[in-house]
Structures are given as C-alpha cells and as structure tokens.
Design a protein around this motif. Structure first.
Motif, PDB file in Angstrom:
ATOM      1  N   UNK A  85       0.831  -1.184   0.000  1.00 30.09           N
ATOM      2  CA  UNK A  85       0.000   0.000   0.000  1.00 30.09           C
ATOM      3  C   UNK A  85       0.870   1.241   0.000  1.00 30.09           C
ATOM      4  N   UNK A  86       0.241   2.395  -0.162  1.00 32.05           N
ATOM      5  CA  UNK A  86       1.011   3.639  -0.124  1.00 32.05           C
ATOM      6  C   UNK A  86       1.599   3.842   1.266  1.00 32.05           C
ATOM      7  N   UNK A  87       0.890   3.402   2.271  1.00 28.07           N
ATOM      8  CA  UNK A  87       1.408   3.500   3.637  1.00 28.07           C
ATOM      9  C   UNK A  87       1.716   2.094   4.145  1.00 28.07           C
ATOM     10  N   UNK A  91      -2.010  -1.628   8.851  1.00 30.52           N
ATOM     11  CA  UNK A  91      -2.470  -3.031   8.761  1.00 30.52           C
ATOM     12  C   UNK A  91      -3.180  -3.249   7.424  1.00 30.52           C
ATOM     13  N   UNK A  92      -2.990  -4.403   6.821  1.00 28.80           N
ATOM     14  CA  UNK A  92      -3.551  -4.654   5.490  1.00 28.80           C
ATOM     15  C   UNK A  92      -5.037  -4.984   5.536  1.00 28.80           C
ATOM     16  N   UNK A  93      -5.633  -4.898   4.357  1.00 29.08           N
ATOM     17  CA  UNK A  93      -6.959  -5.494   4.156  1.00 29.08           C
ATOM     18  C   UNK A  93      -6.709  -6.935   3.707  1.00 29.08           C
ATOM     19  N   UNK A 132      -4.196   2.827  -0.285  1.00 27.28           N
ATOM     20  CA  UNK A 132      -3.514   3.402   0.868  1.00 27.28           C
ATOM     21  C   UNK A 132      -2.928   2.287   1.741  1.00 27.28           C
ATOM     22  N   UNK A 133      -3.732   1.269   1.967  1.00 23.28           N
ATOM     23  CA  UNK A 133      -3.291   0.140   2.805  1.00 23.28           C
ATOM     24  C   UNK A 133      -2.815  -1.005   1.913  1.00 23.28           C
ATOM     25  N   UNK A 134      -1.972  -1.870   2.457  1.00 20.26           N
ATOM     26  CA  UNK A 134      -1.641  -3.089   1.712  1.00 20.26           C
ATOM     27  C   UNK A 134      -2.893  -3.976   1.550  1.00 20.26           C
ATOM     28  N   UNK A 135      -2.901  -4.750   0.507  1.00 17.23           N
ATOM     29  CA  UNK A 135      -3.929  -5.782   0.312  1.00 17.23           C
ATOM     30  C   UNK A 135      -3.226  -7.134   0.412  1.00 17.23           C
ATOM     31  N   UNK A 431     -12.032  -0.694   1.044  1.00 17.07           N
ATOM     32  CA  UNK A 431     -11.460  -0.803   2.391  1.00 17.07           C
ATOM     33  C   UNK A 431      -9.989  -0.364   2.404  1.00 17.07           C
ATOM     34  N   UNK A 432      -9.270  -0.713   1.351  1.00 13.13           N
ATOM     35  CA  UNK A 432      -7.834  -0.434   1.318  1.00 13.13           C
ATOM     36  C   UNK A 432      -7.542   1.024   1.008  1.00 13.13           C
ATOM     37  N   UNK A 433      -8.514   1.721   0.460  1.00 12.71           N
ATOM     38  CA  UNK A 433      -8.309   3.125   0.099  1.00 12.71           C
ATOM     39  C   UNK A 433      -8.755   4.076   1.198  1.00 12.71           C
TER      40      UNK A 433
END
Lengths: 434, 434
Positions: A85-87, A91-93, A132-135, A431-433
């Motif tokens: 993710x960008x960050x 914590x990932x989705x 934004x978040x890792x998947x 969710x990840x965004x």
C-alpha cells in the motif's frame, strides 16, 4: 482531505478495480489450481499438507510473486501474498480462503476465494490503482479438518496463536501429527519469509461458494453474508446390554439401539418444533457395538450437530437434549450421557461491512443486468468466523448448484464466479483506500 | 426278543450309564479343555482352526483314544470318536457339539456338549454297558461362524456335503480361506483315519447350555428342547442425499438416517404387536455413510434378525417389512430396498425323541431332588439344527446364569452340568441299545 473526499476516492478506486476483473483469467486460474489433485469425475482430492497440497501452495506462491506480491508464511503454515500500500506501516486489508479439500471435494470450496483474491490483485495492477493500505491474500491452513481435526486451524490459530500448541498434537488416520506435517510443509518453503502468527489486520472479506440452496432458489448471483449461525456439537452415549438376538425375549432386552432411536425421535420432534426459528439438527455419526447381525446392541454412540442463527433457540434445544438423556438414564436398565464436543455462538459481521459488501455486489450485478444481491447467513463454518474475532469481517457468497458441496459435483456458473470476484474487488479496494 | 423286552433292557442300560456319570471328572475335563485359549477373565478365545483350536482338537483325540475310541475325521474337519457297538455295521448314535468359540466366549458354549459326550463314553466303560449300536462323539467344525461365515459349517456340510465347496472360499479378516485353514488342520491329523463327509446316523442328541434366561427363571436344571425357532435375516438399504449439516435447511433434506429410524420404528411396532406370538426382532448391524458429524447421512444400511417358533408370524412380519420398505421407496426422494440374507424354518425335533429326553432328564432330576424338566424351544442356532435334516435329533439344555453367553461371564452351576451329562448318558444309551 475530508472524509467525504476519502469516501469518494475510495469508491472510485473500487469501481475501477471491479471493472478490471477478467472472467477468462479467473476461470483459467481456477482450473490451473484444480489440476493439483484433480479427479476424472471433475472433483479435487487435496487434503491439507499432503504432497499435492504443497505443490498447489508452491504454484500459488509463484503466481503471487509474478503479480509483484511479497510472500510470507506464519507458524501455522498460513500463506500471505501482500500487495504493498502507499502506507506500508498500516495493517492490510485481508482476503482469501483455503485450498485444502475434503477427501473428495470440488474445485471451488475455498480455492475460489484464494484465486479471486489474486484476481483482485491482478485487477488492481491492471487498473493501476494504488491503495492506501496493503492488500493481502491469505491461504489458510487446514480449513476442512478432514485430515486433522478440528477444522479452520489456520484462521483460529491466527486469531488466537496459543491454540497452535494443541493443534500440533492432532493426528491423521495414519498417525502423523499435524505438527510433523506442518514442519515438513514449512521446510519446503524455506525461500519464503516467515511472519509472526497473528499480525494486525484492518478488515477482512472472504468470498466463498454458498454450499447451500438459498441463492439458487432466489435466482440471485450474489449474497451478502450477515453472519454465521451458531453451532453446538454433542456426543450422546447409551449403554444397554449386548445379548443374543435369538435367545433373549423382547421383554428382558436392554437394546441400546432401540433406546437410541427413541431418543433420536424425541430430538427430531424438538428440531421440528423449532424449524420455523431456523434450527437445523443432524444426527450424522453413529457407532453401534458390537454391530453384529445376531447380537442386540449393547452400546451406541451418536453425534448431534445443532445450528441456528438464534442462540436462545440453540440453548432451548440443548436443554431438551439434556432432559431427554437424563430421562433415558433414569429409565429401566439404561445408562445415558451427553457430552459437549464444540460450541460456537452466532458470528455477526458488522453492519457497515455488510453495507459495503452490498454496494459492491449491487454495482456488479446491476452492470451485468442481474438481480440485486440478497442478505443471508452462512450455515457452514468459514475461516471468516475466526477472523471476525480480531477485525471487521464480512463474506460474499455465490450460488452452489443444487446446494451441493464437499462433492465432485460442486458447481457454480462462470458468470456467477465472475460477479463474485467483481464484488470482492470492490469491497477490498474501498477498504484499502480509506 | 419282544420290543417290550428291548425297551426294558435299553432303559436298564440307560439308568446304569446315567448313574455312572461322575461330576468331578466332568468338571476337570471342562477345565482341561478351557486351558486351550483360556483367559484371565475366565473366558476362552479359541476361534475355529486357529493353532489353539488345533491343540485342543489334539487334546480331545488323545482323550478319546485313551477311552478306547476309534477316531476319524471327515473332509470338513469334523472329528468323530466312536465307541464300538455289538453290531458294528449299524449306524451310530451321535452326540457332541463344537469347541470353537466367539472371539471372546466362555468355557461351556459347545465345549460342554463335547466333554459330556466323552463323559458318557467313560460312564459306559465304567458301567460295562455294551450297546447294540456304536456311540459316536462328534466335534463339529466352525459352529460359531466368528472367523469364517456362515456358522455351523461342519454340521451343515455333514447334512449336505455339496455345501463344502462354497464354504471353502469363505475368508477370515486376514484373507485366509476356510479351505486353506481346513487343509492345514487336516494335515496336522495325518495319524487319524478319514471318513466320508456325511455318514449314516441312527439318531443324534446334543447337550448345550441354554444361552438364554428361561431355565434360570423357571428354576429348573434341565430343559427338553422341542425345536429351534425359525429365523429370517434381511438387509435394508436406504438411499437419501448426503448434504452439509450447516447449510441444508430441514425442509429440503433427504436424511437417510432419519428415514431409517422412521422405518425402524415401524418394524419395532410390528415386532411389539407380535410379541405375544413369540416374535423376536433385532436391528443389530448399522452402516451409516459418510458417518460424519457435520454431514447428513446419504446412505444407511441395517440388518433385521427376526425369529419365531411360528412360521406364519415370521411370514407376516416379512410382509410388513417389505410393505414398509416399499412405502418408503415410494415417498419423496428416498430409494429403499430389502434383501433376504438367510432363512431357515422352524426345526421341530420328533416327539418320540423329546419323550426320551424327558425320561432321561426326569430321572436325573428326581434322583437329585431337583425340579422336573420343562420343555422349551431354542432361540439360538445349534449344530443339531442341520443334523435334524438327516436323522431323528433332540437337544438337552442346562441353565445359563443371567442368560449370558458369548461372553467370559458365561456360567452354569456344576450340579446342573452334572445333571445335563446324566440326562445325555440316559438318552444316548437308550438309543444305542434299541
């Protein structure tokens, strides 16, 4: 950015990811995985941690790496395929399911959720969506519980790592411990980085076939799963007296099977009375001793599987069961006992997660000219049941033809599989965004 | 001599032989045989044609030779110990039983009848009674049918020698054929003359423990067995649909176990209705598939053992069974079928044989101050059932404590064993002198 802006951006990314899902690629990936343990009748035999399962895991690891994912494995053999993710520190989705099967299973139970998770990553790549978040796509170890009991070991150990110690002592029919099979599996993925058992997760969505008849009967391609019904498992033992079928007059017999059947009839009556409240009861496993044509049964044991979305109904059923066993125990010449084997209350997924799933499903269905999704509860256990203990979780169902699963005849239409993956892409991306 | 004179001489010889039976010697011989396969719990494990059985056979051969008997063996391994008669060419009077046991049996089932037969020969020797006909003690092979099915192979092949060919192909759990085990057994008795399978017999008396509760309840030491009840064995198969216990609503299930239980309840109701006519019904062996806690049974098979002294009652029960299975087959979504596994009509021993047995029992009981014998039918199969096809046959029963047999706890009072041997001595001697 305002939260409205974030929501708008997230929904936009989710739509892009959904539209990038490809049906042919999804089906090819399902077939490629099904080749590991594929049977001539169309089914798959790939029990957990067998050589075929390890080959299938290796196949997925290579696919995930080709998609640019970082691959990790935890102490329970759960595999994680992470798209950054960008960050990176968020914590990932999580999405995914399992790839082990029953002794004879189909191509879709579990496998579909894993393959669809990888398809989501491919779609995100193709649509150049940066989340934004890792998947993270997960392959949970031993969901079926067919080779080593209990089932859902990987996800339950993820939710509560101290469970693993006990699981490691579970033995298969050949006497091999889960611990030994697990260590051998871990040794075969020495090129994979290990990660702690039970890392933080932002949210989880599991896509799965329904394994029941509800969606097919409603003629809708997608179901929003609002929870997993509660379950209580019991073992009932009845002790009578084994005696000669020829020499023992009917009036002096203590026929344990006859007593068991009388008890079973009472239980069926209780279950029928609570049918409208959604109670499901199964007396699935029987042991009759000495199980001989000319000997009256001296000792009978059977299992009770009771499930319901309403805990009060389950509690009422259990009370009736215990009452019936106590009454039998007090009657002439029989001893009876009931033992609780397992209990898990109703799993309720958060309403905001269901609302998100519903948006993703509705968009996919509407764009395909299909019926809008319906909401339903899951009758079967899933890894999501345990993951729900540690993060907001939800599930998406696609129909199972004739409700058949755990069977080579398990089948879902390709267009339904496609819509399920689209719905998943939407939910995971949004969710990840956020 | 007139027939009255012959009867008088025969009765006189029978009384002499009865009075020469010795209790201590009988009990010692029972214990000596029980040592082959004897267990610490008092039981005996001596399945047919095992090394222990062959050792026990050798032990009996030596005992019979010590008593002056000629020993012969037939092609089914049945052993015959012959005490010569005055007229060597006359068919002998036969007595005896079997010495094989269930996987765990007692000291008396079968063995008692063989040992008592040898005690009769000893008594005849001691009393210097010369009988007109030979007296032959038989050890039938494989009465129990525990290692090789069916039971009573030796006596049924004796009655109909062509049965042996099929029996030889029967396999034990280790895959050994009866034929191979038999050939090995015959090779170990190379010093014993062989005799044709199925030689002429004048009459047969078998002494056995009751294996049921009737004599004990009546508090009498001896029973005159008038016949063996008829028996019909069936297998019932029910095909439903295996399905997931969690996902399948109650109203769409085709639960084969539930259907089997409904059918079983109908059968119990039929059996209860015919209880006064002596019907005994047992549903002893069950196979449930897949027999899994969380799967609805798709396929169930169970056995029905129906027995009665009245063939019309058995026929009526069979009609009810077939009707119930047909009705189930016609009902929604189930397939059901019934298969006949075995049938044998009521065996009726000739009235004159029962009268003779009754005289022998009554004299023995009266001299011991015990209750007079009662008449009863046998609920269990015995070798006498098949021998009755080829010569006048009868049986004597002694009580079984609590009706228990096929169990290490099998027990009969020594005074009752003694009276049984006395009754046998009387009957055999009178038959052999006429």
């Amino acid at each position: 950015m305002s939260s409205t802006d974030v929501s708008h951006i997230a929904a936009d990314a989710a739509a892009h990811a959904q539209d990038a899902v490809a049906s042919g690629r999804l089906n090819e990936a399902i077939e490629a995985l099904a080749a590991f343990g594929g049977r001539s009748d169309g089914g798959v035999s790939r029990e957990t941690l067998t050589p075929l399962d390890l080959q299938a895991r290796r196949h997925l690891i290579e696919r995930a790496r080709a998609l640019g994912c970082e691959v990790r494995v935890d102490a329970c053999g759960n595999l994680f395929f992470r798209r950054a993710g960008q960050q990176a520190d968020l914590p990932p989705v999580l999405t995914g399911s399992h790839i082990d099967t029953q002794p004879v299973g189909g191509k879709l139970d579990g496998a579909y959720g894993v393959i669809a998770g990888l398809e989501v990553i491919q779609a995100l790549n193709d649509a150049s969506v940066a989340t934004r978040r890792p998947v993270e796509v997960v392959v949970w170890t031993n969901e079926e519980g067919a080779r080593f009991g209990p089932g859902a070991m990987g996800s339950s150990a993820f939710a509560k790592p101290e469970r693993l110690t006990g699981y490691r002592t579970s033995r298969d029919a050949a006497g091999v411990t889960f611990g030994a099979a697990l260590d051998a599996a871990l040794a075969q993925v020495g090129d994979v980085n290990s990660c702690p058992l039970g890392h933080p997760v932002h949210a989880c969505v599991e896509l799965h076939i329904e394994q029941g008849p509800v969606l097919e009967a409603a003629n809708v391609p997608l179901g929003v799963v609002t929870g997993i019904q509660g379950v209580r498992w019991f073992s009932v033992k009845i002790l009578g007296a084994a005696a000669h079928a020829g020499t023992t007059p009917m009036e002096v017999r203590r026929d344990a099977m006859r007593a068991a059947m009388a008890l079973a009839n009472r239980l069926y009556a209780c279950a029928d009375a609570a049918r409208a409240q959604g109670l499901r009861m199964t007396l699935g496993r029987w042991r009759v001793d000495p199980n001989s044509i000319n000997t009256i049964a001296g000792d009978v044991e059977f299992t009770v599987d009771a499930r319901c979305v309403d805990e009060a109904v389950l509690a009422g059923f259990e009370a009736s069961l215990r009452d019936a066993v106590t009454n039998l125990d007090a009657s002439d010449g029989y001893a009876a006992q009931v033992q609780s084997l397992f209990a898990r209350g109703m799993t309720r997924f958060p309403p905001e997660m269901a609302a998100l799933i519903e948006r993703g499903c509705a968009r996919a269905a509407a764009n395909a000219g299909e019926q809008a999704p319906i909401r339903l509860t899951s009758g079967a256990f899933h890894d999501a049941m345990y993951v729900a203990d540690v993060c907001p979780t939800a599930m998406i169902f696609v129909p199972s033809r004739a409700g058949i699963s755990h069977n080579a005849a398990e089948y879902t239409e390709p267009r339904q599989l496609y819509l399920g993956a689209k719905a998943l892409a939407y939910a995971v991306t949004e969710l990840a965004c956020r």
